[in-house]
Every structure is written in structure tokens, then in C-alpha cells.
Design a protein around this motif. Structure first.
Motif, PDB file in Angstrom:
ATOM      1  N   THR A 177      -3.261   2.881  -5.965  1.00 37.23           N
ATOM      2  CA  THR A 177      -4.087   3.665  -5.049  1.00 37.23           C
ATOM      3  C   THR A 177      -5.215   4.362  -5.790  1.00 37.23           C
ATOM      4  N   PHE A 178      -4.894   4.975  -6.927  1.00 37.92           N
ATOM      5  CA  PHE A 178      -5.921   5.704  -7.672  1.00 37.92           C
ATOM      6  C   PHE A 178      -7.017   4.769  -8.177  1.00 37.92           C
ATOM      7  N   LEU A 179      -6.624   3.720  -8.864  1.00 35.74           N
ATOM      8  CA  LEU A 179      -7.617   2.820  -9.449  1.00 35.74           C
ATOM      9  C   LEU A 179      -8.417   2.087  -8.374  1.00 35.74           C
ATOM     10  N   ALA A 220      -9.759   9.577  -4.862  1.00 35.36           N
ATOM     11  CA  ALA A 220      -8.701   8.754  -5.449  1.00 35.36           C
ATOM     12  C   ALA A 220      -7.506   9.611  -5.848  1.00 35.36           C
ATOM     13  N   ALA A 221      -7.766  10.759  -6.455  1.00 35.97           N
ATOM     14  CA  ALA A 221      -6.669  11.649  -6.843  1.00 35.97           C
ATOM     15  C   ALA A 221      -5.928  12.173  -5.627  1.00 35.97           C
ATOM     16  N   GLY A 222      -6.665  12.548  -4.585  1.00 36.30           N
ATOM     17  CA  GLY A 222      -6.036  13.090  -3.389  1.00 36.30           C
ATOM     18  C   GLY A 222      -5.150  12.090  -2.678  1.00 36.30           C
ATOM     19  N   CYS A 278      -1.247  14.061  -4.188  1.00 27.77           N
ATOM     20  CA  CYS A 278      -0.769  15.063  -3.225  1.00 27.77           C
ATOM     21  C   CYS A 278      -1.914  15.771  -2.509  1.00 27.77           C
ATOM     22  N   GLY A 279      -2.881  15.004  -2.041  1.00 29.31           N
ATOM     23  CA  GLY A 279      -3.918  15.558  -1.187  1.00 29.31           C
ATOM     24  C   GLY A 279      -4.753  16.633  -1.847  1.00 29.31           C
ATOM     25  N   ALA A 280      -4.903  17.760  -1.137  1.00 28.87           N
ATOM     26  CA  ALA A 280      -5.796  18.828  -1.585  1.00 28.87           C
ATOM     27  C   ALA A 280      -5.387  19.391  -2.938  1.00 28.87           C
ATOM     28  N   PRO A 322       0.251  13.970 -15.770  1.00 37.11           N
ATOM     29  CA  PRO A 322      -0.273  12.849 -16.557  1.00 37.11           C
ATOM     30  C   PRO A 322      -1.564  12.276 -15.990  1.00 37.11           C
ATOM     31  N   LEU A 323      -1.740  12.333 -14.650  1.00 33.34           N
ATOM     32  CA  LEU A 323      -2.986  11.835 -14.072  1.00 33.34           C
ATOM     33  C   LEU A 323      -4.169  12.691 -14.526  1.00 33.34           C
ATOM     34  N   VAL A 324      -4.019  14.012 -14.447  1.00 39.78           N
ATOM     35  CA  VAL A 324      -5.105  14.896 -14.870  1.00 39.78           C
ATOM     36  C   VAL A 324      -5.431  14.680 -16.344  1.00 39.78           C
TER      37      VAL A 324
END
Length: 336
Positions: free
Chosen positions: A100-102, A122-124, A128-130, A221-223
């Protein structure tokens, strides 16, 4: 204090959002806060104050209160919760988040969305959304308007999921546990997950929350990966002048302090030392902080500017929604 009018406005907006939620329980407080913030930015009576004297405090609320809320979000997850899901489900969740992100980031750039909107959307959608948008925005120093527009889009699609997904359980042949895991893997906000999964009963709700909170655990880890990747790109582009005379981009810490706090709260929850009353109080504080922060973010939305990219943003939102729903559906079928 220059920030006081804005902080008071954010507090009033949060109170209004909670009042709307109590009057209409189907409307999540976070959604109501975003809508009220957007309204405040455009109503003739208050918009000048929102854009003027209240702006410094609202900016602080949108950033710092969001970070505090994200730290407290860690208290909703323990290591034991993750272990109970089993390795196949863990792998499925990681795959859903990555795809989903990529996919969303790539498509957003191809569609030509402005600034950091592709990254934030992409992050949202993937985490976890907002809350995820706030975390990535805070870590990378994204423009406030980009963050607000991204939150508006993700909140809208997440709200639609509450109504649409329960209608698809029977046509897709999902039992209650499968439906719960699908909801947890594909719906953005924790509150929206609860609202959607509870329609199929307690078994669905329990698994939905566990899967959702595992997605939340991937926020750190995403951040870190995003910050590391952007830092390397900035270095390759030569934007960090070695002699101090050229343009210099702001390179945030690889692991921002609030992300460390988020992980620390997961560790603290995992010890089992915290009584239930403390966890309930922290959960309430987290909701209040995020509500005030979302009102502040909503107040930064400028609808005429948003409308200029509205078609492309909507196309990205719907495409990302289809990706996260489709990949998570396939993952649930393969792991249950």
C-alpha cells in the motif's frame, strides 16, 4: 503568549468534536474535529482569526499535540498482542503495509500531486490514517497544508469504509474472524476499525483490533525508513552544502524522539506493570490530543487550493483504497 489563542481554539474545537460524537455516536470525534477545523478556516466570522492571531498556536497544536498523541498510542499495543497473531498474519500485515505504501507513493508522484502529499497519503493509507500522516509530517518537516489535505482525504475514505465494508462480508464469503482481520488490515483509523468490525460481533472485533494495532506498530520503522531515504536523496542531490553557503535542507533525526517514545510505550505496556485505570486514562488523553491536533490541521486546509488537485487526489485515494482492500483480502484468505 502568541500561541495561547490558537491553543484555546484547538481546545474549543476538540470540545465541539466530542460533543458532536456524543450527540451522533456514528460520527467519530476525530472526523468531526477535522470537519470543524475546515469549517472554521472558511466561515466569514472566524476565518480571519484562524488565519491570523490563532495561527501560531494552531500550528503548535497540529504538530506537538499530534506527537504526544502518537506517543500515547503505543500504550494500546504490547509485544504479547503481536505474538498472538501468529507469524503468517504478521507477514501478511507487513506485506499489506509495504504494498500500500509503495504503490500509493508511486502513483501519487505519477499523478503530479503537490509537495509531500503522495508520501503523506501513502503513510496514512498504509498505517493508521491521521496519526501516521502526523508522524511522517513531523519527522520530515512537511508543509502544513499538505498534511491537512492528506488527512482530509484519508479521513473521508476511512469514514466511507465504515459503511461499505460490512456490506461486502457476505458477498466475499468471509466468516467473522476473516472479516475482522480484513477490516484491521485495510481500514485506516483505529476508531474506524472498531466501528466497522463490531458489526460482525466480538470475535471479528477482537481480531480486527489486534491486526490494526500491529499495523500501528509498523509506524516507527516506516518513519525511520522514510527519513533515512529522504536524507540519502538530499545528500545525493547536494542540497546539504558542505561550505555552509549553499542551500541546506533540514534533515531530521533518523529516529525522531516521539517515535522513540512510541516504542517505549509499547515496551512499558508489555511489562504488565500499568493498571487498567492508567491505560484507560492514557487512551482518553490520546484521543483528546489527537482530536485537538486534527482540528488544528483542519484549520490549515484551504479548499480552493485543495480543489485544484481534488480530482487527482481523489483518484489516488480510491486507487489506494482498492490496493489496500484487495491485498489485505488476499492475505486474509491465504493465512486463515
Amino acid at each position: 503568549m502568541a500561541v495561547l489563542p490558537g491553543l484555546l481554539a484547538a481546545s474549543a474545537g476538540a470540545a465541539g468534536a466530542w460533543a458532536a460524537h456524543w450527540a451522533l455516536p456514528a460520527v467519530p470525534a476525530l472526523t468531526a474535529a477535522m470537519v470543524l477545523g475546515i469549517a472554521a478556516a472558511h466561515l466569514p466570522v472566524v476565518r480571519e482569526r484562524v488565519r491570523g492571531v490563532a495561527r501560531p498556536g494552531l500550528s503548535v497544536a497540529g504538530k506537538r499535540l499530534m506527537r504526544l498523541g502518537i506517543v500515547l498510542l503505543g500504550l494500546k499495543l504490547s509485544v504479547q498482542d503481536v505474538r498472538e497473531l501468529g507469524w503468517p498474519t504478521m507477514v501478511m500485515v507487513v506485506a499489506v503495509v509495504a504494498a500500500t505504501f509503495l504503490g500509493t507513493w508511486w502513483l501519487g508522484r505519477r499523478l503530479g500531486l503537490r509537495g509531500d502529499q503522495p508520501l503523506l497519503i501513502a503513510a496514512g493509507y498504509s498505517i493508521c490514517g491521521a496519526s501516521a500522516i502526523g508522524a511522517v509530517s513531523a519527522a520530515t518537516g512537511s508543509d502544513e497544508e499538505d498534511a491537512a489535505a492528506s488527512v482530509a482525504l484519508v479521513t473521508l475514505c476511512g469514514t466511507l469504509a465504515v459503511a461499505v465494508l460490512p456490506l461486502l462480508q457476505q458477498p466475499l464469503g468471509l466468516d467473522d474472524v476473516q472479516f475482522g482481520r480484513w477490516v484491521g488490515a485495510s481500514v485506516h483509523d483505529v476508531g474506524q476499525v472498531v466501528a466497522t468490525a463490531q458489526t460482525a460481533g466480538p470475535a471479528a472485533l477482537g481480531d480486527a483490533v489486534l491486526v490494526k494495532l500491529m499495523r500501528v506498530a509498523l509506524l516507527a520503522p516506516l518513519v525511520a525508513a522514510v527519513v533515512f531515504g529522504l536524507g540519502r536523496r538530499a545528500l545525493r542531490a547536494g542540497t546539504q552544502g558542505a561550505d555552509g553557503d549553499g542551500p541546506r535542507s533540514r534533515r531530521p533525526s533518523l529516529v525522531p524522539l516521539f517515535v522513540v517514545g512510541f516504542l517505549a510505550m509499547i515496551g512499558l505496556r508489555s511489562t504488565g506493570w500499568l493498571p487498567e485505570g492508567v491505560l484507560v486514562g492514557a487512551s482518553l488523553a490520546q484521543e483528546i490530543l489527537l482530536t485537538a491536533a486534527l482540528f488544528a490541521l483542519g484549520s490549515a486546509v484551504h479548499l480552493p487550493t485543495l480543489a485544484r488537485t481534488g480530482g487527482r487526489a481523489a483518484a489516488l485515494g480510491l486507487s489506494s483504497w482498492a490496493v489496500v482492500a484487495g491485498v489485505s483480502y488476499a492475505g486474509v484468505l491465504l493465512t486463515t
